[in-house]
Write an enzyme that holds these catalytic residues in place. Sequence first.
Site, PDB file in Angstrom:
ATOM      1  N   ILE A  11       0.839  -1.203   0.000  1.00 11.75           N
ATOM      2  CA  ILE A  11       0.000   0.000   0.000  1.00 11.75           C
ATOM      3  C   ILE A  11       0.875   1.255   0.000  1.00 11.75           C
ATOM      4  O   ILE A  11       0.572   2.235  -0.688  1.00 11.75           O
ATOM      5  CB  ILE A  11      -0.959  -0.009   1.211  1.00 11.75           C
ATOM      6  N   ASP A  30      12.234   2.852   4.839  1.00 11.90           N
ATOM      7  CA  ASP A  30      11.803   1.461   4.849  1.00 11.90           C
ATOM      8  C   ASP A  30      13.009   0.574   5.147  1.00 11.90           C
ATOM      9  O   ASP A  30      14.114   0.855   4.663  1.00 11.90           O
ATOM     10  CB  ASP A  30      11.204   1.085   3.483  1.00 11.90           C
ATOM     11  N   LEU A  32      13.027  -2.604   4.280  1.00  8.80           N
ATOM     12  CA  LEU A  32      12.994  -3.602   3.192  1.00  8.80           C
ATOM     13  C   LEU A  32      12.865  -5.038   3.703  1.00  8.80           C
ATOM     14  O   LEU A  32      13.181  -5.989   2.979  1.00  8.80           O
ATOM     15  CB  LEU A  32      14.225  -3.466   2.278  1.00  8.80           C
ATOM     16  N   TYR A 141      -2.962  -8.790  16.198  1.00  7.87           N
ATOM     17  CA  TYR A 141      -2.806  -7.773  15.155  1.00  7.87           C
ATOM     18  C   TYR A 141      -3.798  -6.630  15.365  1.00  7.87           C
ATOM     19  O   TYR A 141      -3.427  -5.452  15.402  1.00  7.87           O
ATOM     20  CB  TYR A 141      -3.004  -8.393  13.775  1.00  7.87           C
ATOM     21  N   LYS A 145      -3.140  -2.481  16.532  1.00  7.62           N
ATOM     22  CA  LYS A 145      -3.644  -1.325  15.790  1.00  7.62           C
ATOM     23  C   LYS A 145      -4.579  -0.480  16.661  1.00  7.62           C
ATOM     24  O   LYS A 145      -4.571   0.762  16.597  1.00  7.62           O
ATOM     25  CB  LYS A 145      -4.367  -1.789  14.525  1.00  7.62           C
ATOM     26  N   ASN A 170     -10.398  -4.744   3.313  1.00 10.16           N
ATOM     27  CA  ASN A 170      -9.393  -5.570   2.632  1.00 10.16           C
ATOM     28  C   ASN A 170      -8.786  -4.860   1.415  1.00 10.16           C
ATOM     29  O   ASN A 170      -9.467  -4.691   0.402  1.00 10.16           O
ATOM     30  CB  ASN A 170     -10.014  -6.897   2.199  1.00 10.16           C
ATOM     31  N   HIS A 189      -2.530 -13.260   1.024  1.00 10.77           N
ATOM     32  CA  HIS A 189      -3.797 -12.607   0.705  1.00 10.77           C
ATOM     33  C   HIS A 189      -4.564 -13.390  -0.359  1.00 10.77           C
ATOM     34  O   HIS A 189      -3.982 -13.983  -1.262  1.00 10.77           O
ATOM     35  CB  HIS A 189      -3.550 -11.170   0.251  1.00 10.77           C
ATOM     36  N   ARG A 282      -9.371 -20.411  10.274  1.00  8.04           N
ATOM     37  CA  ARG A 282      -8.184 -19.905  10.961  1.00  8.04           C
ATOM     38  C   ARG A 282      -8.617 -19.233  12.253  1.00  8.04           C
ATOM     39  O   ARG A 282      -9.699 -18.638  12.323  1.00  8.04           O
ATOM     40  CB  ARG A 282      -7.441 -18.884  10.089  1.00  8.04           C
TER      41      ARG A 282
END
Length: 327
Positions: A11, A30, A32, A141, A145, A170, A189, A282
């Site tokens: 994103i 970043d 990486l 997760y 957030k 999503n 994904h 899951r």
Amino acid sequence: MIAVIGGAGYIGSHAVKYLIEQGEKVVVFDNLCTGHLELVHKDAQFLEGDLASLQDLHTLFTQYPNITSVIHFAAFAYVGESVQNPAKYYHNNLANTLNLLGVMLKNNVKNIVFSSTCATYGNPIELPITEQHPQNPINPYGRTKFMMEQLMEDYSTAYGLKYVALRYFNAAGADEDGAIGEWHEPESHLIPLILDVALGKSDSINVFGSDFDTPDGTCVRDYIHVTDLADAHYKALQFLRKEQQSLQLNLANGEGYSNLEIIKMVEQVTNRTIQYQLTERRPGDPSQLIGCADKAKLIINWVPKYKLEQIVETAWHWHQKKFGGKI
């Protein structure tokens, strides 16, 4: 100048491209570990660095003293992994964000747009989900957030930091020109995994859960095109610059599609048959997540342009180009 943290990721790289197309100056920061340097726009500055390193962060703001705003994408985002290894998520998503905010404040940079998630809501008690829906995350997760949102709010009250928390549903699709797209190693994904089957890279795909309380038994999600997300980040940043107010917004299309419906759409777009197996659920997966983005439409004039077929078409175009098929 805008510092885009995690701008070599999926994103983030689309947001960088979009910002540059709007005439903004951008520096990408970043490490990486999951991003790819080749996804970074040629007109962006780039500094390799890690949020875990205060020295790296000080270098960013020293080397680019004209940074006025930050867009923060750098977080781990796999629900299943977060259940198995929560320490990784609390260190990276939460502790490293504290590092970033501390260095921002030392350099008097007080505007930040950041990636939150619909996972902060947990199991929905009503659909579609608005920003007023209770936040009760059901996996590490989502909890990291949610905590990021809370610490931003506390920093806003105490230190004058202004933020926009963008609660994505999503993310999917790829840039229309096919220059950049979704590229995770390993991939987890749904749409790119189905496209792997369409390309012949995989024989079949596992569909996790067939006993959800949904019309076909598979879980339902709201898919939003990555370029629509990029547009939302730009509009959120413009709002911050003008209004200097903190804000939480959903980013969603307002339409839900089951896993099996996504497979059917990929078959329609690619004209190929997708083999799949129904397997166990899951941990930490809600049955349905469908968002309402009316607040974003009202406050920042954001309207998503891409529907599911276009999302899959752009993803397929990129997937063939990057992973060995023919366009």
